[in-house]
Enzyme design. Structure first.
Site, PDB file in Angstrom:
ATOM      1  N   HIS A 183      49.389  22.425 -42.998  1.00 55.69           N
ATOM      2  CA  HIS A 183      48.974  22.422 -41.594  1.00 55.69           C
ATOM      3  C   HIS A 183      48.411  21.060 -41.197  1.00 55.69           C
ATOM      4  CE1 HIS A 183      49.600  26.546 -40.434  1.00 55.69           C
ATOM      5  NE2 HIS A 183      48.855  27.029 -41.409  1.00 55.69           N
ATOM      6  N   GLU A 203      53.345  26.954 -39.302  1.00 57.38           N
ATOM      7  CA  GLU A 203      53.434  27.749 -40.528  1.00 57.38           C
ATOM      8  C   GLU A 203      54.602  27.321 -41.401  1.00 57.38           C
ATOM      9  OE1 GLU A 203      51.566  30.023 -42.146  1.00 57.38           O
ATOM     10  OE2 GLU A 203      50.044  29.467 -40.682  1.00 57.38           O
ATOM     11  N   HIS A 215      48.331  25.193 -48.880  1.00 53.90           N
ATOM     12  CA  HIS A 215      48.758  25.764 -47.602  1.00 53.90           C
ATOM     13  C   HIS A 215      48.122  25.012 -46.436  1.00 53.90           C
ATOM     14  CE1 HIS A 215      49.946  29.258 -44.996  1.00 53.90           C
ATOM     15  NE2 HIS A 215      48.924  28.818 -44.291  1.00 53.90           N
ATOM     16  N   GLU A 216      46.812  24.827 -46.500  1.00 51.83           N
ATOM     17  CA  GLU A 216      46.121  24.161 -45.396  1.00 51.83           C
ATOM     18  C   GLU A 216      46.471  22.676 -45.319  1.00 51.83           C
ATOM     19  OE1 GLU A 216      44.951  25.977 -43.220  1.00 51.83           O
ATOM     20  OE2 GLU A 216      44.802  27.835 -44.373  1.00 51.83           O
TER      21      GLU A 216
END
Length: 490
Positions: A259, A285, A255-256
């Site tokens: 980003h 997101e 997920h990170e």
């Protein structure tokens, strides 16, 4: 030197100082000694005072009035600087400084309260943060809606009413899908066992590499609440480890990476300008969620991960890749937003959205927040919150003043649903690469169509250019119904 040149030289220094402030925040959440909280709060207040002075400097108004754009890029840059100047000029210097000081302290208070399951230790400082955020919202709203004024910081052009309408359209299908899943005869097994921290972190690094993370411009550290930080040549990621649940670590990392890859993928020409950062948190997101979910939790990549985890941990209680894919996507009525499955995640966001709108409007006071949270969670999820660390205290966002941030998570899911449709059409054999632990075809498509543009286009225009279609929740909801229908035999 023209007015535009003067404006850009000044802005470059402001952007660099903002990066320094961000790095101080990263340090506080990762490696700063616990005893340094008061010192750090003063440091953050000092640099915010300086930044506020620069963002409201009268020369900005003069340069903006005289600057002549030489291209569309120049015009967009001037537009964004003018927007930030207008917003910053409405906020008193005292308020900007006090918010920076208080939220730095509140973050530490929250972390300690979460560890001790002690909401009464946190709620008084939250009340102080809330009062300052209401004051900030009133200054920015200029008589308009307070919540919209804060939301505009994270998703420019969006309103609370439009978010509420979007959520009203999504909620019935999400709830129906969840009920069908929980009532299904076929329920995937849970992953069980002990998974040592260092082994999890080695696998997390392998996953980050599979998704193209640039280790020459980043690093992986541990944090209470996973986040990414930085831009251009320095964008760092964090994760957390629970030794009974390696998915927490691995999927937080992926997920990170989404980003961070967005920030690292922005055109170098935009560095130290308003175009050199993600255009909105909803778009941000969309990158983290499509990395984590549509790709990371898809059958192809989860098959690759199954073999890596089996080798690393000496076998798993899950028999094969197909069963593992079902386990990775297992739907359970859990408490924690960041660990929630794709079906229920947006329901967590809807809860927070409604509560924080009420907090900002004054319809809900901080002293009543714990009771309101627990009652709403029981209503929405059918489970009573067992302890505050699994309820009100699980997220850092309100402690650090991020009111208006939460709905961008769900908006990012909607964006990701639209992007995934277009990505699959553009790269029809993507699963062949994902099955080999190689997400590069998808990463390259996303970099070309989303990431490299930074702030050059408004969020909705950027998304519609990339997908060639209006942005609606339909692609996301259809994807969820098909995916989980197959897993659960619906």
């Amino acid at each position: 030197m023209t007015a535009f040149d003067d404006l850009m030289a000044f802005q470059r220094q402001t952007e660099a100082l903002s990066s320094v402030a961000e790095r101080l925040g990263w340090d506080q959440e990762t490696v700063m000694p616990r005893g340094a909280v008061e010192q750090r709060s003063e440091e953050m207040a000092a640099i915010e005072t300086l930044l506020h002075e620069r963002r409201t400097d009268p020369r900005l108004g003069e340069w903006l009035a005289s600057a002549q754009p030489r291209s569309q890029t120049d015009a967009r840059t001037i537009e964004l600087i003018a927007r930030d100047y207008g917003r910053a000029s409405r906020i008193p210097a005292r308020l900007a400084t006090e918010l920076a000081r208080l939220t730095s302290l509140a973050q530490s208070v929250w972390a300690d309260a979460r560890a001790a399951d002690a909401p009464d230790d946190f709620l008084p400082v939250l009340d102080q943060v809330l009062m300052l955020k209401r004051e900030e919202a009133a200054a920015l709203a200029d008589g308009g809606d307070l919540y919209d004024a804060l939301l505009d910081d994270y998703e420019p052009g969006m309103t609370g009413a439009r978010i509420a309408s979007l959520f009203d359209a999504m909620r019935p299908r999400l709830v129906a899908l969840r009920e069908n899943i929980l009532g299904a005869e076929n329920q995937p097994a849970a992953l069980t066992g002990h998974f040592p921290q260092e082994t999890q972190l080695r696998l997390a690094r392998a996953c980050a590499t599979a998704f193209g993370y640039d280790w020459t411009r980043g690093r992986l550290d541990l944090a209470v609440h996973p986040f990414s930080s930085g831009c251009w040549q320095d964008s760092r990621i964090t994760t957390r480890v629970v030794e009974t649940d390696p998915f927490n670590c691995l999927y937080s990392t992926i997920h990170e990476v989404g980003h961070s890859s967005y920030e690292l993928g922005i055109d170098d020409d935009y560095a130290f300008t308003p175009l050199g950062r993600g255009v909105s948190m909803g778009v941000h997101e969309s990158q983290s969620r499509i990395y984590e979910n549509q790709m990371g939790r898809g059958r192809a990549f989860s098959g690759w991960l199954f073999q890596r985890m089996s080798d690393a941990f000496g076998g798993l209680n899950i028999p094969d890749a197909d069963a593992f894919h079902a386990t990775v996507n297992r739907v359970t009525p859990g408490f924690i937003r960041t660990e929630a499955d794709e079906v229920q995640y947006n329901l967590h966001i809807m809860l927070r959205f409604d509560l924080e709108r009420d907090l900002i409007s004054g319809r809900l006071d901080s002293e009543d927040l714990l009771e309101a949270w627990n009652a709403r969670f029981l209503k929405d999820f059918g489970v009573a919150v067992d302890r505050p660390a699994n309820g009100l205290l699980q997220d850092v966002h309100w402690a650090v003043g991020l009111f208006g941030y939460f709905p961008t998570y769900a908006l990012g899911n909607v964006y990701a649903g639209c992007l995934h449709d277009s990505l699959r059409q553009a790269v029809p054999d993507l699963d062949t690469s994902l099955a080999q632990g190689d997400a590069s075809p998808a990463v390259e498509w996303l970099r070309e169509n989303i990431q490299r543009h930074g702030g050059a286009l408004p969020p909705r225009q950027l998304m519609e250019n990339a997908t060639g279609q209006p942005i609606t929740p339909e692609p996301l909801l259809t994807y969820l119904e098909i995916k989980f229908g197959e897993i659960y035999g619906l």
